[in-house]
Design a protein around this motif. Structure first.
Motif, PDB file in Angstrom:
ATOM      1  N   LYS A 169       9.387  30.060 -19.424  1.00  0.00           N
ATOM      2  CA  LYS A 169       8.130  30.512 -18.814  1.00  0.00           C
ATOM      3  C   LYS A 169       7.297  29.325 -18.339  1.00  0.00           C
ATOM      4  O   LYS A 169       6.729  29.352 -17.240  1.00  0.00           O
ATOM      5  CB  LYS A 169       7.358  31.338 -19.844  1.00  0.00           C
ATOM      6  CG  LYS A 169       6.092  31.951 -19.330  1.00  0.00           C
ATOM      7  CD  LYS A 169       5.439  32.787 -20.421  1.00  0.00           C
ATOM      8  CE  LYS A 169       4.106  33.313 -19.968  1.00  0.00           C
ATOM      9  NZ  LYS A 169       3.435  34.061 -21.035  1.00  0.00           N
ATOM     10  N   ASN A 170       7.232  28.289 -19.160  1.00  0.00           N
ATOM     11  CA  ASN A 170       6.465  27.104 -18.775  1.00  0.00           C
ATOM     12  C   ASN A 170       7.096  26.395 -17.586  1.00  0.00           C
ATOM     13  O   ASN A 170       6.397  25.884 -16.716  1.00  0.00           O
ATOM     14  CB  ASN A 170       6.354  26.136 -19.944  1.00  0.00           C
ATOM     15  CG  ASN A 170       5.451  26.651 -21.043  1.00  0.00           C
ATOM     16  OD1 ASN A 170       4.648  27.543 -20.806  1.00  0.00           O
ATOM     17  ND2 ASN A 170       5.603  26.106 -22.227  1.00  0.00           N
ATOM     18  N   ARG A 171       8.414  26.345 -17.555  1.00  0.00           N
ATOM     19  CA  ARG A 171       9.116  25.683 -16.450  1.00  0.00           C
ATOM     20  C   ARG A 171       8.882  26.422 -15.136  1.00  0.00           C
ATOM     21  O   ARG A 171       8.637  25.805 -14.094  1.00  0.00           O
ATOM     22  CB  ARG A 171      10.608  25.595 -16.765  1.00  0.00           C
ATOM     23  CG  ARG A 171      11.348  24.746 -15.766  1.00  0.00           C
ATOM     24  CD  ARG A 171      12.778  24.550 -16.163  1.00  0.00           C
ATOM     25  NE  ARG A 171      12.828  23.824 -17.426  1.00  0.00           N
ATOM     26  CZ  ARG A 171      13.840  23.881 -18.284  1.00  0.00           C
ATOM     27  NH1 ARG A 171      14.873  24.626 -18.013  1.00  0.00           N
ATOM     28  NH2 ARG A 171      13.822  23.189 -19.400  1.00  0.00           N
ATOM     29  N   VAL A 172       8.941  27.751 -15.176  1.00  0.00           N
ATOM     30  CA  VAL A 172       8.698  28.542 -13.964  1.00  0.00           C
ATOM     31  C   VAL A 172       7.266  28.344 -13.482  1.00  0.00           C
ATOM     32  O   VAL A 172       7.017  28.194 -12.277  1.00  0.00           O
ATOM     33  CB  VAL A 172       8.991  30.035 -14.230  1.00  0.00           C
ATOM     34  CG1 VAL A 172       8.526  30.899 -13.068  1.00  0.00           C
ATOM     35  CG2 VAL A 172      10.477  30.241 -14.479  1.00  0.00           C
ATOM     36  N   ALA A 173       6.320  28.300 -14.407  1.00  0.00           N
ATOM     37  CA  ALA A 173       4.919  28.083 -14.025  1.00  0.00           C
ATOM     38  C   ALA A 173       4.747  26.695 -13.407  1.00  0.00           C
ATOM     39  O   ALA A 173       4.021  26.544 -12.416  1.00  0.00           O
ATOM     40  CB  ALA A 173       4.017  28.239 -15.239  1.00  0.00           C
ATOM     41  N   TYR A 214       7.077  24.824 -11.848  1.00  0.00           N
ATOM     42  CA  TYR A 214       7.702  24.796 -10.521  1.00  0.00           C
ATOM     43  C   TYR A 214       6.879  25.592  -9.505  1.00  0.00           C
ATOM     44  O   TYR A 214       6.778  25.211  -8.339  1.00  0.00           O
ATOM     45  CB  TYR A 214       9.122  25.326 -10.577  1.00  0.00           C
ATOM     46  CG  TYR A 214      10.089  24.408 -11.286  1.00  0.00           C
ATOM     47  CD1 TYR A 214       9.852  23.045 -11.388  1.00  0.00           C
ATOM     48  CD2 TYR A 214      11.258  24.905 -11.856  1.00  0.00           C
ATOM     49  CE1 TYR A 214      10.730  22.203 -12.033  1.00  0.00           C
ATOM     50  CE2 TYR A 214      12.152  24.064 -12.505  1.00  0.00           C
ATOM     51  CZ  TYR A 214      11.881  22.721 -12.590  1.00  0.00           C
ATOM     52  OH  TYR A 214      12.754  21.884 -13.223  1.00  0.00           O
ATOM     53  N   GLY A 215       6.295  26.694  -9.949  1.00  0.00           N
ATOM     54  CA  GLY A 215       5.440  27.472  -9.051  1.00  0.00           C
ATOM     55  C   GLY A 215       4.219  26.686  -8.612  1.00  0.00           C
ATOM     56  O   GLY A 215       3.841  26.702  -7.449  1.00  0.00           O
ATOM     57  N   ARG A 216       3.617  25.971  -9.565  1.00  0.00           N
ATOM     58  CA  ARG A 216       2.451  25.143  -9.246  1.00  0.00           C
ATOM     59  C   ARG A 216       2.822  24.023  -8.285  1.00  0.00           C
ATOM     60  O   ARG A 216       2.100  23.758  -7.317  1.00  0.00           O
ATOM     61  CB  ARG A 216       1.887  24.550 -10.533  1.00  0.00           C
ATOM     62  CG  ARG A 216       0.424  24.795 -10.681  1.00  0.00           C
ATOM     63  CD  ARG A 216      -0.105  24.217 -11.958  1.00  0.00           C
ATOM     64  NE  ARG A 216      -0.118  25.252 -12.979  1.00  0.00           N
ATOM     65  CZ  ARG A 216       0.237  25.069 -14.243  1.00  0.00           C
ATOM     66  NH1 ARG A 216       0.623  23.898 -14.661  1.00  0.00           N
ATOM     67  NH2 ARG A 216       0.196  26.055 -15.090  1.00  0.00           N
ATOM     68  N   LEU A 217       3.942  23.369  -8.549  1.00  0.00           N
ATOM     69  CA  LEU A 217       4.388  22.290  -7.653  1.00  0.00           C
ATOM     70  C   LEU A 217       4.691  22.826  -6.258  1.00  0.00           C
ATOM     71  O   LEU A 217       4.385  22.174  -5.252  1.00  0.00           O
ATOM     72  CB  LEU A 217       5.622  21.602  -8.236  1.00  0.00           C
ATOM     73  CG  LEU A 217       5.384  20.746  -9.478  1.00  0.00           C
ATOM     74  CD1 LEU A 217       6.718  20.239 -10.017  1.00  0.00           C
ATOM     75  CD2 LEU A 217       4.459  19.598  -9.169  1.00  0.00           C
ATOM     76  N   GLY A 218       5.287  24.007  -6.190  1.00  0.00           N
ATOM     77  CA  GLY A 218       5.573  24.613  -4.892  1.00  0.00           C
ATOM     78  C   GLY A 218       4.307  24.905  -4.109  1.00  0.00           C
ATOM     79  O   GLY A 218       4.244  24.669  -2.901  1.00  0.00           O
ATOM     80  N   LEU A 219       3.289  25.423  -4.804  1.00  0.00           N
ATOM     81  CA  LEU A 219       2.028  25.708  -4.126  1.00  0.00           C
ATOM     82  C   LEU A 219       1.355  24.434  -3.630  1.00  0.00           C
ATOM     83  O   LEU A 219       0.788  24.403  -2.532  1.00  0.00           O
ATOM     84  CB  LEU A 219       1.080  26.457  -5.069  1.00  0.00           C
ATOM     85  CG  LEU A 219       1.421  27.917  -5.328  1.00  0.00           C
ATOM     86  CD1 LEU A 219       0.491  28.491  -6.376  1.00  0.00           C
ATOM     87  CD2 LEU A 219       1.344  28.722  -4.051  1.00  0.00           C
TER      88      LEU A 219
END
Length: 45
Positions: free
Chosen positions: A4-8, A10-15
């Motif tokens: 869950k932390n990894r997905v969050a 990567y999502g933040r970095l993508g944004l």
């Protein structure tokens, strides 16, 4: 690191990357417009 932390993360970095790309596109568009515009114009009959 939990999944869950990894997905969050990567999502933040993508944004963040998308924001930089958008800002870069807005800044570069006036500079690149002369390169994209065609030198030839179509004559109307």
């Amino acid at each position: 690191m939990a999944r869950k932390n990894r997905v969050a993360l990567y999502g933040r970095l993508g944004l963040i990357l998308m924001a930089f790309a958008l800002i870069g596109g807005v800044v570069a568009e006036p500079l690149l417009r002369p390169l994209w515009s065609s030198r030839l114009t179509l004559a109307e009959r």
